[in-house]
Design a protein around this motif. Sequence first.
Motif, PDB file in Angstrom:
ATOM      1  N   SER A 170       0.935   3.807  -3.187  1.00 32.54           N
ATOM      2  CA  SER A 170       0.482   5.201  -2.993  1.00 32.54           C
ATOM      3  C   SER A 170       1.596   6.187  -3.319  1.00 32.54           C
ATOM      4  N   GLY A 229       2.735  10.718  -1.615  1.00 31.32           N
ATOM      5  CA  GLY A 229       1.951   9.560  -1.200  1.00 31.32           C
ATOM      6  C   GLY A 229       1.523   9.582   0.254  1.00 31.32           C
ATOM      7  N   GLU A 230       1.024   8.404   0.696  1.00 32.77           N
ATOM      8  CA  GLU A 230       0.587   8.294   2.089  1.00 32.77           C
ATOM      9  C   GLU A 230       1.763   7.915   2.973  1.00 32.77           C
ATOM     10  N   GLU A 261       0.842  -1.218   0.000  1.00 37.24           N
ATOM     11  CA  GLU A 261       0.000   0.000   0.000  1.00 37.24           C
ATOM     12  C   GLU A 261       0.864   1.250   0.000  1.00 37.24           C
ATOM     13  N   THR A 274       1.048   8.834  -6.489  1.00 34.88           N
ATOM     14  CA  THR A 274       1.062  10.278  -6.212  1.00 34.88           C
ATOM     15  C   THR A 274       2.396  10.653  -5.563  1.00 34.88           C
TER      16      THR A 274
END
Lengths: 149, 66
Positions: A112, A119-120, A108, A116
């Motif tokens: 992410s 990201g996260e 994950e 982007t």
Amino acid sequence: MEMEKIIASERNRFYKLINFRLSYRFMRIGIAIVLLTIVMMFVRAFAMEGDTVWLKVLLQKFLLVGMLIMSLSKDKLEDEMTIILRTQSYAIALVVGVIYALVMPYVEFGVSNVMTSGGESFKNLGDFQVLLFMLMVQLMFYHNLKRYR
Amino acid sequence: MENTIKVERAILNITQDDLAKRIGVSRQTINSIEANRYVPSTVLALKLSDVFNKPVNDFFKLSNDD
């Protein structure tokens, strides 16, 4: 002699516990709970307004309880082979669940950050996600093992 | 483990379903045993022995890889 009796009694209780199964009619109850909860999840997501986080948490618990009931209920005809297949499915679910809990946060995080920029931030999976995955794997493997027996 | 349950069943002229009902298991379990995909427990082997009226050794044989 007294000690032997205590050990025998404890052993019997232990075997009773590990052999515990719900009767076949609980399978339908479990399925009904799961289906109703999924419908309610959609209703909450698309038709309800306001602060419904408490409902989301409650529905997640109901989904887990429903799947646990399905997992614990007996088959129409329970024999030694179905018991072995169920045991195998629990073992597979445990192993796959642990791998999922270890690997998925990195996947994950990686995805992410690729999708982007920035990201996260890295975060572990919640208990609901891991338990749901393990129950799904157990039910899926059990029914597949039964189908291919 | 190899077995001749299919032959024994043919001698008695009973179906997999009949045999399954007699020993209290599902038809699929009998099918798996006949296909050597599943080795039954001692209890089940003795129940089969009861139905076929033969010792277990007559219809279950160890194979080379056992």
